[in-house]
Scaffold this motif. Structure first.
Motif, PDB file in Angstrom:
ATOM      1  N   ARG A  16     -41.382 -60.180  14.175  1.00  0.00           N
ATOM      2  CA  ARG A  16     -41.369 -59.293  15.328  1.00  0.00           C
ATOM      3  C   ARG A  16     -41.194 -60.099  16.608  1.00  0.00           C
ATOM      4  O   ARG A  16     -41.726 -61.206  16.755  1.00  0.00           O
ATOM      5  CB  ARG A  16     -42.660 -58.478  15.402  1.00  0.00           C
ATOM      6  CG  ARG A  16     -42.762 -57.470  14.260  1.00  0.00           C
ATOM      7  CD  ARG A  16     -44.088 -56.753  14.250  1.00  0.00           C
ATOM      8  NE  ARG A  16     -44.226 -55.752  15.282  1.00  0.00           N
ATOM      9  CZ  ARG A  16     -43.673 -54.550  15.265  1.00  0.00           C
ATOM     10  NH1 ARG A  16     -42.891 -54.197  14.245  1.00  0.00           N
ATOM     11  NH2 ARG A  16     -43.887 -53.688  16.238  1.00  0.00           N
ATOM     12  N   SER A  17     -40.449 -59.530  17.551  1.00  0.00           N
ATOM     13  CA  SER A  17     -40.188 -60.220  18.806  1.00  0.00           C
ATOM     14  C   SER A  17     -41.458 -60.300  19.641  1.00  0.00           C
ATOM     15  O   SER A  17     -42.472 -59.630  19.378  1.00  0.00           O
ATOM     16  CB  SER A  17     -39.114 -59.470  19.589  1.00  0.00           C
ATOM     17  OG  SER A  17     -39.632 -58.233  20.054  1.00  0.00           O
TER      18      SER A  17
ATOM     19  N   TRP B 161     -42.545 -56.855  20.916  1.00  0.00           N
ATOM     20  CA  TRP B 161     -43.239 -55.991  19.966  1.00  0.00           C
ATOM     21  C   TRP B 161     -44.612 -56.540  19.615  1.00  0.00           C
ATOM     22  O   TRP B 161     -45.549 -55.768  19.367  1.00  0.00           O
ATOM     23  CB  TRP B 161     -42.386 -55.779  18.719  1.00  0.00           C
ATOM     24  CG  TRP B 161     -41.266 -54.831  19.003  1.00  0.00           C
ATOM     25  CD1 TRP B 161     -39.951 -55.132  19.168  1.00  0.00           C
ATOM     26  CD2 TRP B 161     -41.379 -53.423  19.241  1.00  0.00           C
ATOM     27  NE1 TRP B 161     -39.223 -53.996  19.471  1.00  0.00           N
ATOM     28  CE2 TRP B 161     -40.076 -52.943  19.515  1.00  0.00           C
ATOM     29  CE3 TRP B 161     -42.447 -52.530  19.229  1.00  0.00           C
ATOM     30  CZ2 TRP B 161     -39.818 -51.600  19.787  1.00  0.00           C
ATOM     31  CZ3 TRP B 161     -42.199 -51.185  19.505  1.00  0.00           C
ATOM     32  CH2 TRP B 161     -40.897 -50.742  19.780  1.00  0.00           C
TER      33      TRP B 161
ATOM     34  N   GLU C  39     -46.228 -48.128  24.095  1.00  0.00           N
ATOM     35  CA  GLU C  39     -44.766 -48.151  24.130  1.00  0.00           C
ATOM     36  C   GLU C  39     -44.235 -47.528  25.420  1.00  0.00           C
ATOM     37  O   GLU C  39     -43.260 -48.016  26.001  1.00  0.00           O
ATOM     38  CB  GLU C  39     -44.204 -47.431  22.904  1.00  0.00           C
ATOM     39  CG  GLU C  39     -44.489 -48.177  21.598  1.00  0.00           C
ATOM     40  CD  GLU C  39     -43.877 -47.485  20.386  1.00  0.00           C
ATOM     41  OE1 GLU C  39     -43.168 -46.466  20.561  1.00  0.00           O
ATOM     42  OE2 GLU C  39     -44.106 -47.973  19.256  1.00  0.00           O
TER      43      GLU C  39
ATOM     44  N   ARG D 284     -35.480 -46.787  23.255  1.00  0.00           N
ATOM     45  CA  ARG D 284     -34.494 -47.856  23.410  1.00  0.00           C
ATOM     46  C   ARG D 284     -35.144 -49.235  23.553  1.00  0.00           C
ATOM     47  O   ARG D 284     -34.463 -50.218  23.866  1.00  0.00           O
ATOM     48  CB  ARG D 284     -33.618 -47.577  24.639  1.00  0.00           C
ATOM     49  CG  ARG D 284     -32.816 -46.285  24.517  1.00  0.00           C
ATOM     50  CD  ARG D 284     -31.979 -46.040  25.765  1.00  0.00           C
ATOM     51  NE  ARG D 284     -30.976 -47.069  25.968  1.00  0.00           N
ATOM     52  CZ  ARG D 284     -29.779 -47.072  25.389  1.00  0.00           C
ATOM     53  NH1 ARG D 284     -29.446 -46.110  24.549  1.00  0.00           N
ATOM     54  NH2 ARG D 284     -28.918 -48.030  25.653  1.00  0.00           N
ATOM     55  N   LEU D 285     -36.456 -49.302  23.313  1.00  0.00           N
ATOM     56  CA  LEU D 285     -37.143 -50.584  23.450  1.00  0.00           C
ATOM     57  C   LEU D 285     -36.546 -51.655  22.534  1.00  0.00           C
ATOM     58  O   LEU D 285     -36.461 -52.829  22.901  1.00  0.00           O
ATOM     59  CB  LEU D 285     -38.636 -50.413  23.146  1.00  0.00           C
ATOM     60  CG  LEU D 285     -39.473 -49.763  24.256  1.00  0.00           C
ATOM     61  CD1 LEU D 285     -40.865 -49.434  23.738  1.00  0.00           C
ATOM     62  CD2 LEU D 285     -39.557 -50.677  25.471  1.00  0.00           C
ATOM     63  N   SER D 286     -36.121 -51.252  21.351  1.00  0.00           N
ATOM     64  CA  SER D 286     -35.581 -52.230  20.389  1.00  0.00           C
ATOM     65  C   SER D 286     -34.269 -52.836  20.860  1.00  0.00           C
ATOM     66  O   SER D 286     -33.841 -53.882  20.337  1.00  0.00           O
ATOM     67  CB  SER D 286     -35.377 -51.573  19.020  1.00  0.00           C
ATOM     68  OG  SER D 286     -36.602 -51.120  18.491  1.00  0.00           O
ATOM     69  N   LEU D 287     -33.627 -52.205  21.836  1.00  0.00           N
ATOM     70  CA  LEU D 287     -32.325 -52.677  22.306  1.00  0.00           C
ATOM     71  C   LEU D 287     -32.439 -53.606  23.502  1.00  0.00           C
ATOM     72  O   LEU D 287     -31.425 -54.134  23.965  1.00  0.00           O
ATOM     73  CB  LEU D 287     -31.448 -51.470  22.678  1.00  0.00           C
ATOM     74  CG  LEU D 287     -31.236 -50.427  21.578  1.00  0.00           C
ATOM     75  CD1 LEU D 287     -30.386 -49.274  22.101  1.00  0.00           C
ATOM     76  CD2 LEU D 287     -30.596 -51.058  20.351  1.00  0.00           C
TER      77      LEU D 287
END
Length: 283
Positions: A2-3, A6, A29, A42-45
């Motif tokens: 996980r980044s 995250w 989040e 869009r957090l993953s982007l």
């Protein structure tokens, strides 16, 4: 793996859960998305945030863990089809009140109806109804300067008219008598003895929360105004405490001015508001 973002969100969610916040993951989040200027989905982007982001994120998570409302930290709240500006000094609209909005949107009204939102607060019901019924004249009433400051911002560009007035004032706005098509209200209705969660007790203006020993003081005033302002066949909806649905029905019944009086529930199945029709001719 996980980044870093995250991992920070995971840590924040755990901290908020420890603070007793049921929506801990969602709040963690949403705070991250707000600071990043994006949507939660869009957090993953996102590109990896910088150190300044993580410092600010730790600060807002710490504030939320102290039960500062999420809406105060991000400055807005969604309500039906609109987003409202909120903050200290104004009651935060809850999703449960959207039950009144849905009911009101489904009513048969004249092409250019006159709608009154009594105890408008941030303008939630008034602005949402103006959005759904752009041909309407919508009058929003509150006695709080702080609340009306937010309502004014939220109503900008809409057909909402704001008025500072106390709904308990005898004979208020006699020029509306028999002319209004729809009255909606989310008044102060919590019984004075109720124990509230910290977000409400410490941050919502108590003037907009408590409604007397049984929570019925302002409800009674609004019911009286609805009985006077509504045209024959006009309709009203008044939100109430979960414990006072039957009292609100009895109150409206006792006036002899209404028919089609019905207790209504929110999406969670809890008693939420009472709707009624002013006796007399129908459309």
């Amino acid at each position: 793996m996980r980044s870093e973002l995250w991992r920070a969100i995971d840590s924040a969610a755990a901290r908020l859960a420890e603070a007793g916040i049921d929506s801990a993951r969602c709040d963690a989040e949403q705070l991250a998305a707000h600071l990043a200027g994006t949507d939660r989905g869009r957090l993953s982007l996102l590109e990896p945030p910088d150190d300044e982001f993580f410092e600010r994120y730790r600060e807002v998570v710490a504030a939320r863990s102290q039960r500062v409302p999420l809406q105060h930290l991000i400055g807005t709240v969604s309500f039906g089809p609109i987003a409202l500006q909120v903050g200290p000094g104004v009651f935060i609209p809850r999703p449960e009140t959207e039950a009144i909005l849905d009911w009101a949107a489904a009513q048969r009204l004249p092409a250019r109806p006159l709608i009154v939102d009594a105890c408008t607060g941030s303008g939630a019901l008034a602005v949402a109804l103006a959005h759904l019924r752009p041909a309407a004249r919508v009058l929003a009433i509150d006695d709080s300067d702080a609340a009306l400051d937010y309502a004014r911002r939220n109503a900008e560009g809409s057909n909402v008219e704001l008025l500072r007035a106390d709904v308990t004032e005898p004979g208020l706005l006699p020029d509306l008598d028999g002319r209004v098509d729809l009255v909606v209200s989310n008044p102060p209705y919590v019984p004075d003895h109720a124990v509230l969660e910290p977000e409400v007790a410490q941050h919502d203006p108590l003037h907009a929360v408590f409604g007397g020993p049984d929570g019925m003081t302002i409800i009674a005033a609004v019911a009286g105004l609805a009985g006077r302002w509504l045209r024959p066949g006009g309709v009203c909806a008044i939100e109430h405490d979960e414990t006072t649905s039957s009292l609100t029905v009895e109150l409206l019944s006792s006036t002899g001015l209404f028919d089609d009086i019905a207790a209504r529930q929110d999406l969670a199945g809890r008693p939420r508001f009472v709707a009624a029709r002013r006796s007399g001719a129908r459309d």
